[in-house]
Design a protein around this motif. Structure first.
Motif, short mmCIF file in Angstrom:
data_model
loop_
_atom_site.label_atom_id
_atom_site.label_comp_id
_atom_site.label_asym_id
_atom_site.label_seq_id
_atom_site.Cartn_x
_atom_site.Cartn_y
_atom_site.Cartn_z
N PRO A 1 63.51 43.68 29.96
CA PRO A 1 64.95 43.96 29.81
C PRO A 1 65.58 44.29 31.16
CG PRO A 1 63.68 45.06 28.10
CD PRO A 1 62.68 44.49 29.06
N THR A 2 66.63 43.56 31.49
CA THR A 2 67.25 43.65 32.81
C THR A 2 68.75 43.90 32.62
OG1 THR A 2 65.60 42.08 33.61
CG2 THR A 2 67.52 42.41 35.01
N ASP A 3 69.30 44.67 33.53
CA ASP A 3 70.68 45.14 33.38
C ASP A 3 71.68 44.05 33.78
OD1 ASP A 3 72.80 46.72 32.93
OD2 ASP A 3 72.48 48.06 34.66
N THR B 1 76.30 35.25 37.43
CA THR B 1 76.10 36.68 37.15
C THR B 1 74.60 36.97 37.05
OG1 THR B 1 76.17 36.24 34.76
CG2 THR B 1 78.25 36.91 35.78
N GLY B 2 74.27 38.25 36.91
CA GLY B 2 72.93 38.69 36.51
C GLY B 2 71.81 38.23 37.41
N ILE B 3 70.72 37.82 36.77
CA ILE B 3 69.51 37.46 37.51
C ILE B 3 69.75 36.23 38.39
CG2 ILE B 3 67.11 36.66 37.25
CD1 ILE B 3 67.04 38.36 34.60
N THR C 1 64.93 32.30 17.85
CA THR C 1 65.10 31.07 18.62
C THR C 1 64.99 31.37 20.11
OG1 THR C 1 66.60 30.34 16.90
CG2 THR C 1 66.62 29.08 18.94
N TYR C 2 65.58 32.49 20.52
CA TYR C 2 65.54 32.86 21.94
C TYR C 2 64.09 33.06 22.41
CZ TYR C 2 65.97 35.45 26.25
OH TYR C 2 65.83 35.85 27.55
N ALA C 3 63.33 33.89 21.67
CA ALA C 3 61.95 34.17 22.09
C ALA C 3 61.14 32.87 22.12
CB ALA C 3 61.30 35.20 21.17
#
Ligand SMILES: NC(=O)c1ccc[n+]([C@@H]2O[C@H](COP(=O)([O-])OP(=O)(O)OC[C@H]3O[C@@H](n4cnc5c(N)ncnc54)[C@H](OP(=O)(O)O)[C@@H]3O)[C@@H](O)[C@H]2O)c1
Length: 265
Positions: free
Chosen positions: A184-186, A16-18, A151-153
């Motif tokens: 930010p990406t959809d 999915t996604g990117i 944690t993500y960043a």
């Protein structure tokens, strides 16, 4: 007439996604693909990507899952021309008071550990061959502390630093390394990270197809990194070079604080 094949590309998180958009862009450029993800959807994604795409369903948050992907690549018996290390997840919330340790560690295991592990398994053959391109999906979140997705960043900062460092080490090897820093990406990312109650999840986002195109173009042009998408992503990163970590944490928090912590926004 048979289509001219360009080489083999391995893309993680390609269901999915990117990641899907990266795989699609590479397929359009004539690459055969090995596309990896954890859930069944990767089978359908590979079908959509065409007959040159081979799915590998594997949990990359585990060392065995990373090794399984390596084994599938070896079994094909073809050199890797492009490696896009893209699979990633986030987790939203107050690290100390709210969040589950297992979820936080899964972010580290997938975003950080598997990227290092897969790089160590696949890059030596690319370097021995003296050619290849590597793309790491980091994030503009790499450039500032990320309250309420700490944690993500931090995981994305790790990837950005790691990509730049091995790029330097490999500068004379024929293998290029590029860091992709989307804003930010959809995609499904925000829902999966349970971030839908944050301002960033509700704001306008970039199209993953555009993000992927910019990432692949940067990779093929041997850029060290690319901030994709809207001008405000580039402005955020540029201004970030001038601001202190404390100021950046406060600015970032305005985007990532969940609704149930309104007093801290
Ligand atoms: N969306 C954004 O705003 C944004 C911004 C900057 C950077 N990024 C980064 O972009 C990358 C792709 O995210 P996305 O936005 O495209 O979100 P996405 O649509 O949720 O895609 C995530 C991909 O990672 C795969 N994945 C998740 N856990 C996995 C596991 N344990 N093993 C193997 N694959 C796994 C997912 O497949 P399964 O469902 O099969 O697990 C999916 O293919 C991530 O690294 C993310 O951090 C996203």
């Amino acid at each position: 007439m048979e289509k001219q094949r360009t080489g083999l590309a391995v893309v993680t998180g390609a269901s999915t996604g990117i990641g899907y958009a990266l795989a699609q862009n590479l397929a359009e450029r004539g690459y055969d693909l090995i596309v990896a993800a954890d859930e069944e959807q990767i089978e359908e994604a590979a079908r959509q990507l065409g007959e040159g795409a081979r799915p590998v369903r594997t949990d990359l948050a585990t060392p065995e899952g990373v090794e399984r992907l390596r084994d599938e690549v070896l079994a094909l018996g073809r050199p890797v021309d492009v490696l896009a290390i893209n699979a990633g997840v986030g987790v939203s919330g107050d690290f100390v008071r709210d969040n589950d340790l297992a979820e936080e560690l899964r972010v580290v295991d997938l975003n950080v550990r598997s990227a290092v592990h897969l790089s160590k398994l696949l890059l030596p053959a690319m370097v021995a061959r003296g050619r290849g391109r590597v793309l790491f999906t980091s994030s503009i979140a790499a450039t500032a502390p990320g309250p309420y997705f700490a944690t993500y960043a931090a995981s994305k900062a790790f990837l950005f630093s790691f990509a730049e460092a091995i790029r330097y080490e490999l500068r004379d090897s024929g293998v290029t390394v590029t860091a992709l820093l989307p804003g930010p990406t959809d995609t499904d990312f925000f829902a999966r990270a349970e971030m839908m109650d944050t301002p960033v999840a509700q704001a306008a986002k970039d199209d993953p197809t555009d993000v992927a195109r910019e990432g692949i173009e940067a990779m093929l042009a041997d850029k060290d990194s690319v901030v994709t998408g809207k001008w405000r992503n580039k402005a955020q990163v540029a201004v970030g070079h001038l601001a202190s970590e404390q100021v950046k944490a406060r600015v970032h928090a305005a985007q990532t604080t969940p609704e149930d912590r309104p007093g801290t926004r």
